[in-house]
Design an enzyme around this catalytic site. Structure first.
Site, PDB file in Angstrom:
ATOM      1  N   ASP A  79       1.045  -1.100   0.050  1.00 55.40           N
ATOM      2  CA  ASP A  79      -0.210   0.174  -0.128  1.00 55.40           C
ATOM      3  C   ASP A  79       0.675   1.157  -0.193  1.00 55.40           C
ATOM      4  O   ASP A  79       0.502   2.594  -0.263  1.00 55.40           O
ATOM      5  CB  ASP A  79      -1.095  -0.071   1.179  1.00 55.40           C
ATOM      6  CG  ASP A  79      -1.918   0.527   0.732  1.00 55.40           C
ATOM      7  OD1 ASP A  79      -2.108   2.143   0.115  1.00 55.40           O
ATOM      8  OD2 ASP A  79      -3.553   0.109   1.655  1.00 55.40           O
ATOM      9  N   HIS A 102       1.463   3.070  -2.745  1.00 62.68           N
ATOM     10  CA  HIS A 102       0.891   4.125  -3.948  1.00 62.68           C
ATOM     11  C   HIS A 102       1.273   5.669  -3.576  1.00 62.68           C
ATOM     12  O   HIS A 102       1.564   6.739  -4.026  1.00 62.68           O
ATOM     13  CB  HIS A 102      -0.371   4.347  -3.060  1.00 62.68           C
ATOM     14  CG  HIS A 102      -1.169   3.040  -3.283  1.00 62.68           C
ATOM     15  ND1 HIS A 102      -1.372   2.627  -5.267  1.00 62.68           N
ATOM     16  CD2 HIS A 102      -1.441   2.308  -2.700  1.00 62.68           C
ATOM     17  CE1 HIS A 102      -2.618   1.807  -5.266  1.00 62.68           C
ATOM     18  NE2 HIS A 102      -2.461   1.406  -4.241  1.00 62.68           N
ATOM     19  N   HIS A 127      -8.751  -3.990   7.308  1.00 60.65           N
ATOM     20  CA  HIS A 127      -7.684  -3.022   6.372  1.00 60.65           C
ATOM     21  C   HIS A 127      -8.376  -1.432   6.828  1.00 60.65           C
ATOM     22  O   HIS A 127      -9.023  -1.346   5.851  1.00 60.65           O
ATOM     23  CB  HIS A 127      -7.250  -3.784   5.610  1.00 60.65           C
ATOM     24  CG  HIS A 127      -6.589  -2.802   4.268  1.00 60.65           C
ATOM     25  ND1 HIS A 127      -4.976  -2.930   4.272  1.00 60.65           N
ATOM     26  CD2 HIS A 127      -6.895  -1.899   3.467  1.00 60.65           C
ATOM     27  CE1 HIS A 127      -5.147  -2.294   3.462  1.00 60.65           C
ATOM     28  NE2 HIS A 127      -5.882  -1.102   2.980  1.00 60.65           N
ATOM     29  N   HIS A 168      -7.907   3.301   6.751  1.00 61.53           N
ATOM     30  CA  HIS A 168      -7.057   3.836   6.277  1.00 61.53           C
ATOM     31  C   HIS A 168      -7.262   5.223   6.295  1.00 61.53           C
ATOM     32  O   HIS A 168      -8.945   5.730   7.010  1.00 61.53           O
ATOM     33  CB  HIS A 168      -8.000   4.139   4.336  1.00 61.53           C
ATOM     34  CG  HIS A 168      -6.990   3.432   3.878  1.00 61.53           C
ATOM     35  ND1 HIS A 168      -5.795   3.995   2.362  1.00 61.53           N
ATOM     36  CD2 HIS A 168      -7.484   1.914   3.182  1.00 61.53           C
ATOM     37  CE1 HIS A 168      -5.505   3.049   1.878  1.00 61.53           C
ATOM     38  NE2 HIS A 168      -5.468   1.797   2.416  1.00 61.53           N
ATOM     39  N   TYR A 198     -11.925   5.708  -4.077  1.00 62.30           N
ATOM     40  CA  TYR A 198     -10.590   4.517  -3.759  1.00 62.30           C
ATOM     41  C   TYR A 198      -8.933   5.449  -3.543  1.00 62.30           C
ATOM     42  O   TYR A 198      -8.614   6.456  -3.835  1.00 62.30           O
ATOM     43  CB  TYR A 198     -10.497   4.312  -4.818  1.00 62.30           C
ATOM     44  CG  TYR A 198     -10.214   2.788  -5.184  1.00 62.30           C
ATOM     45  CD1 TYR A 198     -10.273   2.020  -4.017  1.00 62.30           C
ATOM     46  CD2 TYR A 198      -8.434   2.740  -6.461  1.00 62.30           C
ATOM     47  CE1 TYR A 198      -9.796  -0.003  -4.459  1.00 62.30           C
ATOM     48  CE2 TYR A 198      -8.384   1.705  -5.901  1.00 62.30           C
ATOM     49  CZ  TYR A 198      -8.335   0.311  -5.816  1.00 62.30           C
ATOM     50  OH  TYR A 198      -8.330  -0.925  -5.550  1.00 62.30           O
TER      51      TYR A 198
HETATM   52  C1  LIG Z   1      -5.543  -2.352  -4.884  1.00 58.90           C
HETATM   53  C2  LIG Z   1      -5.907  -1.541  -3.172  1.00 58.90           C
HETATM   54  O1  LIG Z   1      -4.738  -0.327  -3.059  1.00 58.90           O
HETATM   55  C3  LIG Z   1      -6.102  -2.356  -2.423  1.00 58.90           C
HETATM   56  C4  LIG Z   1      -6.364  -1.755  -1.061  1.00 58.90           C
HETATM   57  O2  LIG Z   1      -4.732  -1.731   0.166  1.00 58.90           O
HETATM   58  C5  LIG Z   1      -7.605  -1.012  -0.533  1.00 58.90           C
HETATM   59  O3  LIG Z   1      -8.204  -1.511  -1.151  1.00 58.90           O
HETATM   60  O4  LIG Z   1      -7.505  -0.428   0.608  1.00 58.90           O
HETATM   61 MN   LIG Z   2      -4.934  -0.235   0.776  1.00 59.54          MN
END
Ligand SMILES: C[C@H](O)CC(=O)C(=O)O
Ligand SMILES: [Mn+2]
Length: 334
Positions: free
Chosen positions: A14, A17, A194, A196, A285
């Site tokens: 991750d 990114h 997971h 963020h 996203y």
């Molecule tokens: C492909 C994505 O970056 C996977 C991920 O870490 C998320 O959905 O959060």
């Molecule tokens: Mn992620």
């Protein structure tokens, strides 16, 4: 007896990114060595969008996936090497390459309504002797019943664990609690979360997940990750220890790994800014951030307007190209 929480560190996946997928193989070796030495159980290494992600659509990696994985495998003694795979972006061929390079775990990531496209890859991973984890992305977009249905599908394909993933950092703790508790009740495999940090809730939501029964949580050193980044591994280790959970990770060593090894390698450390907050608020996203910033610059529009519009259109991962369309439309509306 302290409950053991498995911590999967995804700084080198991750976190890719956050560096536009530009970690070098030397960076990978140094970070893996520090994480392994600190006692991290599982270390994920891949392009930010998983195996096969290096492309025009998602951005090219600095090195090949095979070179990254070999560097990682060569630097670890105890940890398990993990890869991420989005079916279609990564294929059977990449999964086999990863297994040959030393990967022991794969997380098969699908949109939260599409676990069925992960069946083949879960089964291939099992046939390669790997641990296979189902990873339901953008979990905020559906209700609890839908997530339960999709988690059960992953379990029926032979997944060893299943994740409720808050890809957009859009959920608040009560939403995490209800989703994790429901999935935990419905499946008999371990459940992961997971998080963020787009709304500043990554640690709080990870704690909510654990208190609702989650067995696995993800972290990244210094929070390196898409959008405002992920739950910080070093903070999770300290907080979980205070709460009476065991992670097997040495607090001082993981702090050193984060501050001394990872931090100097982050040219643009993730943080909550007006744009990353907009990602959480709009529910888009996390990896749209850099694409939206670039498009905003090019078309002279506000990146927040792009992200909010992407959210209104209910876009999902893989629709990065729509960011340009939206920016172009917004510019023409001016
Ligand atoms: C492909 C994505 O970056 C996977 C991920 O870490 C998320 O959905 O959060
Ligand atoms: Mn992620």
């Amino acid at each position: 007896m302290m409950k053991k929480i498995r911590l999967i560190d995804t700084t080198l996946r991750d976190g890719m990114h956050a560096v536009s997928h530009q970690f070098s193989t030397e960076d990978v070796s140094a970070v893996v060595k520090a994480l392994d030495d600190a006692g991290v159980d599982t270390i994920e290494v891949s392009h930010g969008d998983g195996l096969g992600g290096s492309s025009f659509q998602y951005g090219f990696s600095k090195a090949t996936e095979e070179a990254y994985l070999k560097a990682a495998a060569g630097a670890m003694t105890n940890a398990k090497l993990c890869v991420l795979l989005l079916p279609g972006i990564g294929t059977h061929k990449e999964l086999e390459m990863a297994a040959n390079a030393g990967a022991k775990v794969v997380r098969v990531a699908t949109h939260v309504t599409e676990a069925d496209i992960g069946e083949q890859h879960i089964k291939i991973a099992k046939s390669l002797g790997m641990e296979a984890i189902g990873f339901l992305m953008m979990s905020h977009m559906v209700d609890v019943d839908k997530i339960v249905e999709q988690a059960k599908l992953f379990e029926s394909y032979g997944a060893d664990a299943v994740y409720v993933t808050d890809s957009a950092g859009a959920m608040i703790p009560t939403q995490i609690t209800e989703r994790i508790a429901a999935v935990k009740k419905a499946v008999s495999i371990p459940v992961g979360h997971h998080a963020h940090d787009n709304m500043g809730l990554a640690i709080g939501n990870s704690i909510a997940a654990i208190q609702a029964g989650a067995d696995i949580v993800d972290g990244t050193c210094r929070g390196a990750g898409a959008g405002a980044g992920n739950a910080m591994t070093e903070v999770l280790v300290g907080v979980l220890d205070k709460m009476g959970y065991a992670t097997g990770i040495d607090l001082y060593k993981i702090m050193d790994a984060a501050d001394d090894i990872v931090m100097p390698r982050l040219h643009r450390p993730p943080m909550i800014t007006k744009e990353s907050l907009s990602i959480g608020y709009a529910g888009v996203y996390g990896s749209f951030l850099l694409h939206a910033l670039r498009a905003a610059d090019k078309f002279n529009v506000d990146a927040r307007d792009i992200l909010i519009e992407m959210g209104r259109r209910k876009t999902v991962g893989g629709q990065e190209d729509m960011i340009i369309d939206v920016a172009y439309e917004l510019a023409n509306r001016k």
